[in-house]
Design an enzyme around this catalytic site. Structure first.
Site, PDB file in Angstrom:
ATOM      1  CD  GLN A 101      -2.740   1.208   2.481  1.00  0.00           C
ATOM      2  OE1 GLN A 101      -2.251   1.383   3.605  1.00  0.00           O
ATOM      3  NE2 GLN A 101      -4.030   1.020   2.291  1.00  0.00           N
ATOM      4  CE1 TYR A 176      -2.779   8.275   8.223  1.00  0.00           C
ATOM      5  CE2 TYR A 176      -4.062   6.389   7.495  1.00  0.00           C
ATOM      6  CZ  TYR A 176      -3.334   7.033   8.483  1.00  0.00           C
ATOM      7  OH  TYR A 176      -3.164   6.446   9.710  1.00  0.00           O
ATOM      8  NE  ARG A 223      -8.288  -0.906   2.634  1.00  0.00           N
ATOM      9  CZ  ARG A 223      -8.165  -1.380   3.861  1.00  0.00           C
ATOM     10  NH1 ARG A 223      -7.299  -0.872   4.690  1.00  0.00           N
ATOM     11  NH2 ARG A 223      -8.904  -2.391   4.267  1.00  0.00           N
TER      12      ARG A 223
END
Ligand SMILES: Cc1cc2nc3c(=O)[nH]c(=O)nc-3n(C[C@H](O)[C@H](O)[C@H](O)COP(=O)(O)O)c2cc1C
Length: 567
Positions: A101, A176, A223
């Site tokens: 990721q 984030y 994601r």
């Protein structure tokens, strides 16, 4: 043909052996600067060996400005290539595919880690947790800095491709940087990156485009946080549109998550603890799946085997991600495939809480988690006759680990297994989360089943004395701790009556001083060191609270240390 949890799936020229994904989970097992370690490789190898079809390496920032933890895996410099290669080889050798990721933490990248002022879309103050909670005022990104981050993502993608990774994931969830751009609260820009949904989605979609252009043959998992659960965050209707753009932009898989670090309970929902329902985000994922024509990964308390199975069989998602469950039991995929009992995750979130405060990952019920290089899977004891006194968390853990290689009899003074875990779920809190009885009951049931599968015998209502223990090669005392003056019974009785659900109990147990008194100071260990073995004339080990009253994690960890050989 109906897809099943264990049917392979072909995606973008890769074949995943099953539908089980390990999602990104920060461990801090790399070196502080991000250099690969054996600990990290063994951590992931164990999960691949346990049967997860796709392993996603934890959130790693391609830009130094986006690193959110000391010990985060390094992808911000080409010097990390060799370590990443070693990791990819280890995972491939176990038959799993590997992804990583890539995520920039934006305002949640602590200066203590990056050495610079955090960057975000609009300079909106935020709190960061790194060895304590700090409030920060970030600096709004300039267009030049955005271009630099895009270039960093492309460089990192090239490196992981060269290291042999099968997929790369972009982190567009949880508050984030990509998710900060999506959230109207955090993104108040007036330029082409702010305002309309199209503008707020631009940053994430540009990163997708950049990575795709840099590595056309490296499939991308995106994601996406589809529901932030706070006003000013992104909600499902907008997220459905973003999902379409992500699919059109060339992502090969959409991984659907939810929750956002900005507020509570939205922050808690990222990793929904034991008092939240199973399959909590499944409906959201199913809505996304109905919209896009690329495979969708669902996540969020999917560790219940039947739920996991039906989620795939009913086509609600194409793959399921198991986060904490694979921390608690890396072998969940293989064991479920083979119809065996598993070590169920409690949902206590110790793994996450402990890690954000600065420690490496660990688990209450799996004493080997994060210590894979220290403890081997092989039991220390073989071919012995072992008495385990006490069927609480420590006794069950020990018996489950050594049962297959020895003749093990567990003596329990009550009528059932579980010990203090039978009451832990009736207390107001377990660690930092609201306790849930069902979570403990199902954990205990599986642990007992696991022991029985390993051939362990149970003798209930058996307040064992030394005579009963003659003839055993080894006596393991796991009798726990108790409160003075017979108060243990009273406390258990009150918990049965529901006192743990009262406001007063919640108020009291919210205080660390009360919890410390209750768990550490007031309780006394029950093992009178040496008593049993002097009489029974056998080797004795004392584990768990019976040595030193404490928390369940320490008790279970001591059982693992006593049961497993050192590497
Ligand atoms: C210790 C820990 C660290 C996590 N770190 C990340 C991360 O780096 N990136 C991410 O997208 N999600 C992270 N998560 C969230 C998980 O990927 C997952 O979405 C969440 O735990 C819910 O799934 P579960 O119910 O199967 O645990 C983390 C979760 C845990 C428990």
């Amino acid at each position: 043909m109906i897809a099943s949890l264990f049917s392979p799936i072909g995606i973008a020229g890769r074949v995943l052996p099953n539908r089980i994904v390990m999602p990104a989970m920060t461990t801090r097992l790399a070196q502080n600067d991000g250099e690969m370690t054996d600990k990290l490789i063994e951590w992931y190898r164990a999960r691949a060996a346990g049967g997860a079809g796709l392993i996603t390496v934890e959130m790693s920032s391609p830009s130094i400005s986006g690193r959110h933890r000391l010990g985060e895996v390094g992808v911000y410099d080409r010097r990390f290539l060799l370590g990443l290669k070693r990791l990819a080889e280890a995972i491939h050798n176990e038959g799993s595919l590997i992804s990583i990721q890539l995520g920039h933490a934006g305002s949640r990248a602590p200066s203590a880690v990056t050495g610079m002022t955090p960057l975000d879309p609009s300079g909106i103050s935020s709190s960061v947790v790194e060895g304590g909670t700090h409030s920060v005022t970030p600096k709004a990104l300039t267009t030049t800095e955005i271009l630099q981050i895009r270039a960093d993502f492309a460089d990192a993608a090239r490196m992981v491709r060269d290291a042999g990774f099968d997929f790369v994931e972009l982190h567009g969830a949880h508050g984030y940087l990509i998710s900060q751009f999506l959230s109207p609260y955090e993104n108040r820009r007036q330029d082409e990156y702010g305002g309309s949904l199209e503008n707020r989605a631009r940053f994430g979609l540009e990163l997708l485009h950049e990575v795709k252009t840099a590595c056309p043959d490296l499939p991308i998992v995106f994601r996406l946080g589809v529901e932030d659960f706070f006003d000013g965050g992104i909600h499902i209707d907008e997220a459905i549109q973003v999902s379409r753009w992500v699919a059109e932009g060339g992502a090969s898989i959409l991984s659907v998550s939810a929750g956002h670090h900005r507020s509570l309970p939205s922050g808690e929902m990222i990793i929904p603890p034991m008092n939240y329902p199973d399959g909590i985000f499944l409906d959201l994922a199913a809505r996304v799946k109905a919209t896009v024509d690329i495979p969708v990964i669902g996540v969020g308390r999917l560790h219940n085997k039947e739920l996991a199975r039906t989620a795939i069989e009913q086509g609600r998602v194409d793959l399921i991600a198991l986060g904490r469950q694979l921390i608690a039991d890396p072998d969940w995929p293989n064991r479920v495939r083979d119809g065996l009992a598993v070590r169920r995750c409690l949902g206590c979130n110790y793994c996450a809480h402990n890690m954000v405060t600065g420690d490496t990952v660990s688990c209450v019920v799996n004493g080997r988690a994060g210590r894979e290089t220290q403890l081997s899977l092989a039991p220390k004891h073989k071919g012995r006759t072992i008495a385990v006194v006490g069927a609480g968390p420590a006794g069950l853990a020990f018996a489950s680990l050594v049962g297959a290689a020895n003749r093990v009899i567990v003596f329990e003074q009550s009528a059932s297994t579980g010990g203090s875990f039978r009451f832990a779920g009736k207390a107001p809190y377990f660690g930092e989360v609201t306790a849930n009885h069902e979570s403990f009951v199902s954990h205990i049931a599986e642990m007992e089943a696991r022991c029985r599968l390993a051939g362990v015998e149970f003798r209930f209502n058996n307040k064992v004395d030394a005579n009963a223990l003659t003839g055993f090669d080894l006596v393991v005392v796991a009798t726990g701790a108790r409160l003075p003056f017979g108060l243990t019974r009273l406390v258990f009785h009150l918990l049965d009556l529901g006192i743990g659900r009262t406001q007063l109990a919640k108020w009291a147990f919210n205080k660390k001083v009360v919890r410390d008194w209750f768990y550490y100071k007031a309780r006394k260990s029950t093992a009178r060191q040496g008593d049993l073995n002097r009489k029974a004339q056998s080797e004795t080990i004392v584990i768990g609270d019976a040595i030193r009253p404490g928390l369940a994690r320490e008790a279970v960890a001591s059982a693992f240390a006593a049961a497993l050989s050192r590497q």
